[in-house]
Design an enzyme around this catalytic site. Structure first.
Site, PDB file in Angstrom:
ATOM      1  N   HIS A 108      -6.705   0.588   5.434  1.00  4.81           N
ATOM      2  CA  HIS A 108      -6.766   1.594   6.498  1.00  4.81           C
ATOM      3  C   HIS A 108      -7.441   1.102   7.770  1.00  4.81           C
ATOM      4  O   HIS A 108      -7.302   1.723   8.815  1.00  4.81           O
ATOM      5  CB  HIS A 108      -7.451   2.851   5.961  1.00  4.81           C
ATOM      6  CG  HIS A 108      -6.754   3.419   4.751  1.00  4.81           C
ATOM      7  ND1 HIS A 108      -6.727   2.767   3.536  1.00  4.81           N
ATOM      8  CD2 HIS A 108      -6.024   4.543   4.575  1.00  4.81           C
ATOM      9  CE1 HIS A 108      -6.034   3.473   2.660  1.00  4.81           C
ATOM     10  NE2 HIS A 108      -5.593   4.561   3.259  1.00  4.81           N
ATOM     11  N   GLU A 168      -3.810  15.014   2.153  1.00  3.35           N
ATOM     12  CA  GLU A 168      -4.221  14.101   1.078  1.00  3.35           C
ATOM     13  C   GLU A 168      -4.523  14.822  -0.231  1.00  3.35           C
ATOM     14  O   GLU A 168      -4.516  14.206  -1.291  1.00  3.35           O
ATOM     15  CB  GLU A 168      -5.452  13.307   1.517  1.00  3.35           C
ATOM     16  CG  GLU A 168      -5.206  12.361   2.672  1.00  3.35           C
ATOM     17  CD  GLU A 168      -4.054  11.417   2.416  1.00  3.35           C
ATOM     18  OE1 GLU A 168      -3.750  11.140   1.239  1.00  3.35           O
ATOM     19  OE2 GLU A 168      -3.432  10.968   3.397  1.00  3.35           O
ATOM     20  N   HIS A 207       0.292  11.612  -6.142  1.00 10.21           N
ATOM     21  CA  HIS A 207      -0.331  11.743  -4.810  1.00 10.21           C
ATOM     22  C   HIS A 207       0.731  11.667  -3.713  1.00 10.21           C
ATOM     23  O   HIS A 207       0.792  12.514  -2.821  1.00 10.21           O
ATOM     24  CB  HIS A 207      -1.374  10.633  -4.632  1.00 10.21           C
ATOM     25  CG  HIS A 207      -1.962  10.554  -3.259  1.00 10.21           C
ATOM     26  ND1 HIS A 207      -3.160  11.141  -2.924  1.00 10.21           N
ATOM     27  CD2 HIS A 207      -1.514   9.973  -2.118  1.00 10.21           C
ATOM     28  CE1 HIS A 207      -3.415  10.939  -1.638  1.00 10.21           C
ATOM     29  NE2 HIS A 207      -2.432  10.217  -1.120  1.00 10.21           N
ATOM     30  N   GLU A 208       1.568  10.664  -3.791  1.00 10.70           N
ATOM     31  CA  GLU A 208       2.581  10.469  -2.736  1.00 10.70           C
ATOM     32  C   GLU A 208       3.581  11.626  -2.714  1.00 10.70           C
ATOM     33  O   GLU A 208       4.002  12.062  -1.649  1.00 10.70           O
ATOM     34  CB  GLU A 208       3.314   9.136  -2.935  1.00 10.70           C
ATOM     35  CG  GLU A 208       2.425   7.900  -2.776  1.00 10.70           C
ATOM     36  CD  GLU A 208       1.644   7.874  -1.481  1.00 10.70           C
ATOM     37  OE1 GLU A 208       2.099   8.447  -0.478  1.00 10.70           O
ATOM     38  OE2 GLU A 208       0.544   7.296  -1.466  1.00 10.70           O
ATOM     39  N   HIS A 241       2.542  14.476  -0.600  1.00 11.54           N
ATOM     40  CA  HIS A 241       2.907  14.343   0.820  1.00 11.54           C
ATOM     41  C   HIS A 241       4.374  14.720   1.029  1.00 11.54           C
ATOM     42  O   HIS A 241       4.731  15.427   1.965  1.00 11.54           O
ATOM     43  CB  HIS A 241       2.711  12.906   1.289  1.00 11.54           C
ATOM     44  CG  HIS A 241       1.284  12.453   1.350  1.00 11.54           C
ATOM     45  ND1 HIS A 241       0.325  13.090   2.087  1.00 11.54           N
ATOM     46  CD2 HIS A 241       0.658  11.379   0.791  1.00 11.54           C
ATOM     47  CE1 HIS A 241      -0.835  12.428   1.978  1.00 11.54           C
ATOM     48  NE2 HIS A 241      -0.653  11.406   1.192  1.00 11.54           N
ATOM     49  N   TYR A 270      -9.713  11.485   3.325  1.00  5.95           N
ATOM     50  CA  TYR A 270      -9.738  11.300   1.869  1.00  5.95           C
ATOM     51  C   TYR A 270     -11.020  11.872   1.268  1.00  5.95           C
ATOM     52  O   TYR A 270     -11.026  12.377   0.156  1.00  5.95           O
ATOM     53  CB  TYR A 270      -9.603   9.824   1.501  1.00  5.95           C
ATOM     54  CG  TYR A 270      -8.318   9.199   1.987  1.00  5.95           C
ATOM     55  CD1 TYR A 270      -7.113   9.489   1.367  1.00  5.95           C
ATOM     56  CD2 TYR A 270      -8.304   8.324   3.072  1.00  5.95           C
ATOM     57  CE1 TYR A 270      -5.932   8.918   1.807  1.00  5.95           C
ATOM     58  CE2 TYR A 270      -7.128   7.749   3.521  1.00  5.95           C
ATOM     59  CZ  TYR A 270      -5.946   8.045   2.885  1.00  5.95           C
ATOM     60  OH  TYR A 270      -4.776   7.477   3.322  1.00  5.95           O
ATOM     61  N   HIS A 282       0.853  -1.195   0.000  1.00 11.08           N
ATOM     62  CA  HIS A 282       0.000   0.000   0.000  1.00 11.08           C
ATOM     63  C   HIS A 282       0.892   1.250   0.000  1.00 11.08           C
ATOM     64  O   HIS A 282       1.759   1.410   0.856  1.00 11.08           O
ATOM     65  CB  HIS A 282      -0.952   0.017   1.195  1.00 11.08           C
ATOM     66  CG  HIS A 282      -1.975   1.096   1.051  1.00 11.08           C
ATOM     67  ND1 HIS A 282      -3.158   0.906   0.378  1.00 11.08           N
ATOM     68  CD2 HIS A 282      -1.958   2.400   1.410  1.00 11.08           C
ATOM     69  CE1 HIS A 282      -3.833   2.052   0.352  1.00 11.08           C
ATOM     70  NE2 HIS A 282      -3.118   2.966   0.977  1.00 11.08           N
ATOM     71  N   ALA A 283       0.664   2.124  -0.976  1.00  9.00           N
ATOM     72  CA  ALA A 283       1.561   3.271  -1.164  1.00  9.00           C
ATOM     73  C   ALA A 283       1.589   4.189   0.060  1.00  9.00           C
ATOM     74  O   ALA A 283       0.562   4.424   0.696  1.00  9.00           O
ATOM     75  CB  ALA A 283       1.105   4.073  -2.384  1.00  9.00           C
TER      76      ALA A 283
HETATM   77  O1  X8Z Z   1      -4.210   5.355   0.949  1.00 10.42           O
HETATM   78  C1  X8Z Z   1      -4.113   6.149   0.035  1.00 10.42           C
HETATM   79  C2  X8Z Z   1      -2.763   6.650  -0.425  1.00 10.42           C
HETATM   80  C3  X8Z Z   1      -1.811   6.759   0.699  1.00 10.42           C
HETATM   81  S1  X8Z Z   1      -2.178   8.049   1.766  1.00 10.42           S
HETATM   82  C4  X8Z Z   1      -2.201   5.679  -1.435  1.00 10.42           C
HETATM   83  N1  X8Z Z   1      -5.229   6.560  -0.620  1.00 10.42           N
HETATM   84  C5  X8Z Z   1      -6.550   6.079  -0.266  1.00 10.42           C
HETATM   85  C6  X8Z Z   1      -6.700   4.607  -0.604  1.00 10.42           C
HETATM   86  O2  X8Z Z   1      -5.886   4.062  -1.344  1.00 10.42           O
HETATM   87  O3  X8Z Z   1      -7.673   3.998  -0.142  1.00 10.42           O
HETATM   88  C7  X8Z Z   1      -5.281   7.523  -1.726  1.00 10.42           C
HETATM   89  C8  X8Z Z   1      -6.709   7.550  -2.158  1.00 10.42           C
HETATM   90  C9  X8Z Z   1      -7.515   6.913  -1.076  1.00 10.42           C
HETATM   91 ZN    ZN Z   2      -2.074   9.922   0.861  1.00 13.30          ZN
END
Ligand code: X8Z
Ligand code: ZN
Length: 654
Positions: A547, A446, A418-419, A422, A557, A388-389
């Site tokens: 998450h 975000e 996106h990353e 941050h 988000y 997970h990024a």
């Molecule tokens: O978790 C993330 C990022 C890291 S902060 C990759 N996002 C959420 C997800 O993947 O569920 C970005 C969009 C929503």
């Molecule tokens: Zn993020």
């Protein structure tokens, strides 16, 4: 880091212990141990002196904590998890010590900055620890284990020599590209087996963090999460309802259109579930949070505008691979595997350089050399990692990194932008006191990179050679808008429902014996999505979303998906753009960059409303810019949906 894992997991990006962006959190105090938390305050002559000491200790502690968490995310095994859990434990005990010590300054004179720093300190972690050190140890062990289970999660079939296992990347690929109904169902159900063993841990986890939150004076952990927005927790909850009300009509239009297309493809019985809901396994994504992979099914006008970004990225990768192969025509099979990996790494770095270039074009600095040396770009093949990024600020002094398993496709490409949002936030607020090194609120963190993604117009994509110069007619416009809507609008109800579930879990209105039912009730209510086969309480489907086991709050988000359109509009204005909003890219515009960088530099040093005003002129979050951006698509969707009976009956099969 932005996803701050376990401990801090709270805030993406934000700085304080927790609330930062996807990053990690907290600091440790040199020399202290979990059994002997610092007797903070005893020696501090004033609140200002206390805050200064906490800031110093916080920063001094961050490299060790982040190193432990980085290792446990990029090298998942029992040992790295033990060390991460211990570092986290020490960190939370230290935080408890500070929060306790801060009480002696209540009502005493202090600077406005110190008052804000103490407020932020209390919200620094998304995982409020109980004061009993034994329970802290139990909490961090559970948290680390759940996150590790997610990272190493696999769906296996068969036994012994015929056993075949698939990880999240492989299962996601099935949903992204295989349109066979059963193959998708199989992949979707397979992934949702990984979270079944987490349920017991999660129940205990909730008990422990609620205990910690109550000791700090909150009703429960959910109320604590809602307290980080410079407004009351109740006002924040009401804000999310209001914002959702603004954009829901557009989601409903998109939902209706998608259902018509799915029914055309899979038949009236299989293309929808129950009262007109979308089948969970057919949306191209494990959680139905981004429908972009359904482009082949949902594309309004085949080929108009030639925006085949996936194709262009794959072609780039194929060229890299061909070049390396040509350099070594007689490679052995083992060498050929190495060549493939080298090509993957080269492609991933090229994609990242392209993203960096957008930020640099705005006048922001180049990423430091250490970023390129220490980042995890692709999935290693010799160990388990958390794919997970995430984005990391290792030491609050320039050691920034990202951790991804990049593949050459559009979704990953935009995730890099996106990353890096941050990462640039971290770099911009590095000069702030450590407790202010965070987002204005976590939704800001975000939204930074996603705002840049909105600037990835067809024209920009041509500039970077990922799109051909096509006709810019009405059909091309609708295609471009649909591409963006499948990423952004489909996400909105998902962004909301995850914490609707957790707020209910934390406040006790959702009991453990209804975890799964409540999850699917909310999926039905907000997303109009349902499983095609029953999902009883033997499952724990929330745990199949990163998450939840990682305990990263999710409302950020949703807020980001509103904010990013406001930021985008302001940067477009700053760049002198005239004409329709959707047509604007501020790529290369220094004035827009200057204003953006100034906002990032404020970090969490002042209420977000003030920071927002400095950039946008307004002090409230507002969905009007979303509707302005998508006006052409919404009008088109309404035409397409004419004669259909839109909407759904949220009956759950949970
Ligand atoms: O978790 C993330 C990022 C890291 S902060 C990759 N996002 C959420 C997800 O993947 O569920 C970005 C969009 C929503
Ligand atoms: Zn993020």
């Amino acid at each position: 880091m932005i996803h701050r894992n376990t401990l801090l997991a709270l805030a993406i990006g934000a700085g304080l212990l927790t609330l930062a962006a996807c990053s990690k959190d907290t600091p440790e105090t040199a020399g202290s141990t979990p059994d002997a938390p610092p007797v903070a305050g005893a020696t501090d002559a004033s609140a200002d002196a206390f805050v200064k000491r906490v800031n110093d200790e916080y920063k001094a502690a961050s490299p060790e904590l982040n190193a432990a968490q980085w290792l446990s995310s990029t090298y998942i095994n029992d040992d790295s998890q033990l060390l991460a859990a211990k570092a986290s434990e020490q960190n939370l005990n230290r935080l408890n010590g500070w929060i306790k010590a801060a009480r002696q300054f209540e009502g005493k004179p202090m600077s406005a900055d110190s008052a804000r720093a103490i407020l932020l300190l209390k919200l620094a972690t998304a995982m409020p620890p109980p004061s009993d050190p034994k329970k802290v140890s139990e909490l961090t062990t559970i948290a680390t284990r759940m996150e590790g289970m997610y990272g190493a999660g696999k769906s296996c079939t068969g036994e012994g020599p015929v056993k075949v296992c698939r990880d999240i990347g492989q299962l996601s690929e099935v949903l992204a590209g295989n349109r066979d109904y059963t193959a998708q169902l199989d992949a979707w159900r397979g992934w949702h087996t990984i979270s079944q063993p987490m349920r017991k841990d999660y129940v205990r986890f909730v008990e422990l963090v609620n205990e910690g939150a109550r000791e700090m004076g909150f009703a429960d952990a959910g109320e604590m999460w809602r307290s980080g927005y410079d407004m009351t927790p109740a006002a924040l909850a009401a804000e999310t309802d209001r914002l959702w009300g603004q954009v829901k009509p557009l989601y409903d239009d998109l939902h209706c259109y998608a259902r018509t297309k799915l029914k055309a493809k899979y038949g009236d019985d299989k293309g929808q579930v129950d009262g007109g809901m979308l089948p969970a396994h057919l949306m191209g994504n494990l959680w139905q949070q981004d429908w972009g992979n359904l482009w082949d099914v949902l594309q309004p006008y085949p080929d108009a505008g030639s925006l085949d970004i996936n194709g262009a990225l794959q072609a780039r990768h194929a060229a890299n691979l061909a070049r390396l192969r040509a350099e070594k025509p007689n490679a052995t099979p083992a060498e050929r595997v190495e060549i493939e990996r080298e090509a993957e790494l080269i492609t991933a770095k090229q994609m990242t350089q392209t993203a960096e270039d957008f930020y640099v074009s705005l006048g922001m600095p180049k990423l430091p050399a250490s970023y390129w040396q220490k980042t995890q770009f692709i999935k290693p093949r010799d160990r388990e990692v958390q794919c997970h990024a995430s984005a990391w600020d290792m030491d609050m002094a320039g050691d920034v990194r990202t951790k991804m398993c990049i593949k050459p496709n559009e979704e990953e490409f935009t995730t890099i932008y996106h990353e890096l949002g941050h990462v640039y936030y971290y770099l911009a607020y590095n000069h702030q006191p450590p407790l202010f090194q965070n987002g204005a609120h976590d939704g800001f963190h975000e939204a930074i990179g996603d705002t840049i993604v909105l600037g990835m117009t067809p024209k920009y994509l041509q500039t970077i050679n990922l799109a051909k110069a096509g006709d810019q007619n009405q059909e091309a416009l609708i295609n471009t808008q649909m591409r963006m809507a499948l990423a952004k609008i489909s996400f909105m109800p998902f962004g909301l429902m995850i914490d609707r579930w957790r707020w209910g879990v934390f406040d006790g209105s959702i009991k453990p014996e209804q975890y799964n039912k409540a999850w699917w009730d909310l999926k039905a209510k907000y997303q109009g999505v349902a499983p095609s086969t029953p999902r009883g309480e033997e499952f724990f489907d929330p745990g199949a979303k990163y998450h939840v086991p990682a305990n990263t709050p999710y409302t950020r988000y949703f807020l980001s998906h509103i904010l990013q359109f406001q930021f985008y509009k302001s940067l477009c204005d700053a760049s002198g753009h005239t004409g329709p909003l959707y047509d604007c890219s501020f790529y290369g515009n220094r004035e827009a960059g200057k204003r953006y960088w100034a906002m990032l530099g404020k970090g969490a040093s002042q209420p977000w409303q003030k920071t927002m005003k400095e950039l946008t002129g307004g002090e409230t979050m507002d969905g009007t810019a979303v509707l302005e951006y998508f006006a052409p698509l919404q009008a088109w969707l309404k035409q397409q949906n004419e004669g259909q009976s839109c909407g759904w009956q949220p009956t759950s099969k949970g």
